[in-house]
Design a protein around this motif. Structure first.
Motif, PDB file in Angstrom:
ATOM      1  N   HIS A  18       0.829  -1.211   0.000  1.00 15.29           N
ATOM      2  CA  HIS A  18       0.000   0.000   0.000  1.00 15.29           C
ATOM      3  C   HIS A  18       0.866   1.265   0.000  1.00 15.29           C
ATOM      4  CE1 HIS A  18      -3.437  -2.589   0.777  1.00 15.29           C
ATOM      5  NE2 HIS A  18      -2.773  -3.138   1.778  1.00 15.29           N
ATOM      6  N   GLN A  19       1.950   1.220  -0.783  1.00 14.98           N
ATOM      7  CA  GLN A  19       2.870   2.345  -0.870  1.00 14.98           C
ATOM      8  C   GLN A  19       2.815   3.045  -2.227  1.00 14.98           C
ATOM      9  OE1 GLN A  19       6.521   0.302   0.023  1.00 14.98           O
ATOM     10  NE2 GLN A  19       6.200   0.378   2.238  1.00 14.98           N
ATOM     11  N   LEU A  20       1.832   2.685  -3.037  1.00 14.31           N
ATOM     12  CA  LEU A  20       1.682   3.332  -4.333  1.00 14.31           C
ATOM     13  C   LEU A  20       0.529   4.333  -4.290  1.00 14.31           C
ATOM     14  CD1 LEU A  20       2.051   0.597  -7.132  1.00 14.31           C
ATOM     15  CD2 LEU A  20       3.518   2.549  -6.708  1.00 14.31           C
ATOM     16  N   PRO A  21       0.802   5.603  -4.507  1.00 16.03           N
ATOM     17  CA  PRO A  21      -0.293   6.584  -4.510  1.00 16.03           C
ATOM     18  C   PRO A  21      -1.176   6.491  -5.752  1.00 16.03           C
ATOM     19  CG  PRO A  21       1.777   7.662  -5.030  1.00 16.03           C
ATOM     20  CD  PRO A  21       2.115   6.239  -4.653  1.00 16.03           C
ATOM     21  N   GLY A  22      -0.694   5.801  -6.781  1.00 16.24           N
ATOM     22  CA  GLY A  22      -1.459   5.654  -8.008  1.00 16.24           C
ATOM     23  C   GLY A  22      -1.219   4.291  -8.614  1.00 16.24           C
ATOM     24  N   LYS A  23      -1.513   4.157  -9.876  1.00 16.06           N
ATOM     25  CA  LYS A  23      -1.449   2.868 -10.558  1.00 16.06           C
ATOM     26  C   LYS A  23      -0.047   2.595 -11.086  1.00 16.06           C
ATOM     27  CE  LYS A  23      -4.557   0.228 -13.441  1.00 16.06           C
ATOM     28  NZ  LYS A  23      -5.043  -0.499 -12.267  1.00 16.06           N
ATOM     29  N   ALA A  24       0.335   1.320 -11.113  1.00 15.90           N
ATOM     30  CA  ALA A  24       1.600   0.901 -11.715  1.00 15.90           C
ATOM     31  C   ALA A  24       1.316   0.267 -13.065  1.00 15.90           C
ATOM     32  CB  ALA A  24       2.325  -0.085 -10.817  1.00 15.90           C
ATOM     33  N   VAL A  25       2.092   0.661 -14.070  1.00 18.42           N
ATOM     34  CA  VAL A  25       1.967   0.123 -15.422  1.00 18.42           C
ATOM     35  C   VAL A  25       3.320  -0.467 -15.814  1.00 18.42           C
ATOM     36  CG1 VAL A  25       1.625   0.698 -17.851  1.00 18.42           C
ATOM     37  CG2 VAL A  25       0.104   1.652 -16.123  1.00 18.42           C
ATOM     38  N   ILE A  26       3.286  -1.649 -16.399  1.00 15.27           N
ATOM     39  CA  ILE A  26       4.513  -2.336 -16.770  1.00 15.27           C
ATOM     40  C   ILE A  26       4.706  -2.257 -18.281  1.00 15.27           C
ATOM     41  CG2 ILE A  26       5.830  -4.471 -16.514  1.00 15.27           C
ATOM     42  CD1 ILE A  26       4.781  -3.131 -13.881  1.00 15.27           C
ATOM     43  N   SER A  27       5.910  -1.844 -18.698  1.00 12.20           N
ATOM     44  CA  SER A  27       6.236  -1.759 -20.117  1.00 12.20           C
ATOM     45  C   SER A  27       6.846  -3.065 -20.574  1.00 12.20           C
ATOM     46  CB  SER A  27       7.201  -0.599 -20.375  1.00 12.20           C
ATOM     47  OG  SER A  27       7.627  -0.632 -21.726  1.00 12.20           O
ATOM     48  N   LEU A  28       6.295  -3.649 -21.634  1.00 10.95           N
ATOM     49  CA  LEU A  28       6.825  -4.900 -22.182  1.00 10.95           C
ATOM     50  C   LEU A  28       7.723  -4.644 -23.382  1.00 10.95           C
ATOM     51  CD1 LEU A  28       5.958  -7.526 -20.757  1.00 10.95           C
ATOM     52  CD2 LEU A  28       4.222  -5.759 -20.528  1.00 10.95           C
ATOM     53  N   ARG A  29       7.935  -3.360 -23.733  1.00 14.36           N
ATOM     54  CA  ARG A  29       8.737  -3.041 -24.911  1.00 14.36           C
ATOM     55  C   ARG A  29       9.854  -2.090 -24.531  1.00 14.36           C
ATOM     56  NH1 ARG A  29       8.129  -7.080 -27.953  1.00 14.36           N
ATOM     57  NH2 ARG A  29       6.048  -7.871 -27.614  1.00 14.36           N
TER      58      ARG A  29
END
Length: 330
Positions: free
Chosen positions: A319-330
């Motif tokens: 619970h340490q992310l103030p927003g969303k995490a997005v993962i780059s596959l490229r």
């Protein structure tokens, strides 16, 4: 992992560009398996054992099945995560999210946290040029928010109380604004309340005694509980006006006890909402995201696949992310 088998009839193979993570992914990582069939075969997907997560993804069509005509190689698409059979009673009624053989890519079988994934073409919607990848990757959770609003019955101009402005709640605020609804938001976080206002909320108040009191005075007919907390559900029942509706969107982490006596006396509808309907909610989600860039307000970070554990899953689970995490596959 080997690359997935090529697409069969009605399928496409995607070269994944971005994959978003949500609270469910954090929960599975920290304390699962709960939905992931690690030790027991899933009855619909038939998957058993270690699994690639990721159920919010966008990419480019690498290959298309011989009978796929509306999607072509090289097209950018987003995908809803759930696969349905199309023939059971809920599917025939258009409620494919309640399919009796439903399963979710990234939760019940291999998902989008990989370079390639083969999925049904019917799950996918084309992404227009004006919708960049960092917006398109939000389409699946945005579709969940739009489906919740469908379940609410709220019409343009109606006031709607949204309890909880976290990952899905923030998208719910943006979805409400896109439909011309007046969203009144309650949350315990000042930062999330500020984000809600930036996303189009009419008001944003702390979920304290004064905040609940102010909302109760408004006599709102529709309340969406998006926090998944026991206080949130209890509060939703208390502030909904007689004859109104409470939409239960947030998933409680544990069984929740609430007193429904007042709701019964006041004829308050208790409605649940689950997932989305790909063929209607996903295209609308893409339209909403193409019309307005909400990604800078919702996405906290974009990280490379090799950094997914320390920079995304661990902070998400903690619970340490103030927003969303997005993962780059490229």
């Amino acid at each position: 992992m080997p690359e997935p088998a090529g697409p069969g009839p009605g399928e496409v193979t995607l070269r994944i560009s971005l994959c978003g993570l949500c609270g469910t992914d954090g929960h599975e990582f920290a304390s699962g398996p709960s939905m992931i069939p690690l030790t027991r075969r899933h009855p619909a997907s038939r998957h058993l054992g270690p699994m690639i997560p990721g159920h919010e993804f966008t990419g480019v069509i690498e290959q298309a099945g011989s009978d796929v005509t509306d999607l072509v190689v090289g097209m950018r698409v987003v995908a809803g995560a759930g696969r349905w059979c199309g023939s059971c009673p809920p599917c025939r009624a258009g409620r494919t999210n309640l399919c009796r053989s439903y399963f979710t890519y990234g939760l019940n079988t291999h998902g989008g946290l990989a370079e390639y994934l083969t999925v049904p073409a019917a799950m996918c919607a084309a992404v227009p040029d004006e919708c960049p990848d960092h917006s398109a990757v939000l389409a699946q959770p945005m579709a969940i928010a739009l489906h919740a609003l469908n379940r609410s019955g709220a019409a343009p101009g109606d006031p709607v109380v949204i309890i909880g402005a976290g990952g899905i709640g923030s998208l719910l605020v943006a979805a409400a604004a896109s439909r011309g609804l007046k969203a009144h938001v309650l949350d315990v976080s000042t930062a999330r309340l500020e984000t809600a206002l930036a996303l189009g909320a009419a008001t944003a108040r702390p979920a304290d005694a004064d905040g609940w009191k102010a909302v109760r005075k408004q006599g709102v007919q529709v309340v969406v509980e998006a926090s998944g907390s026991a206080p949130g559900l209890r509060g939703a029942l208390e502030v909904t006006a007689p004859g109104g509706r409470v939409v239960m969107l947030g998933l409680p982490k544990a069984p929740t006890e609430v007193d429904v006596r007042a709701a019964v006396i006041s004829e308050i509808d208790l409605v649940s909402t689950s997932a989305h309907v790909c063929t209607t909610d996903i295209p609308e989600a893409v339209t909403v995201l193409a019309d307005r860039s909400v990604s800078p307000l919702i996405v906290d970070r974009t990280v490379a696949l090799e950094d997914v554990v320390p920079m995304a899953l661990e902070p998400l689970a903690g619970h340490q992310l103030p927003g969303k995490a997005v993962i780059s596959l490229r």
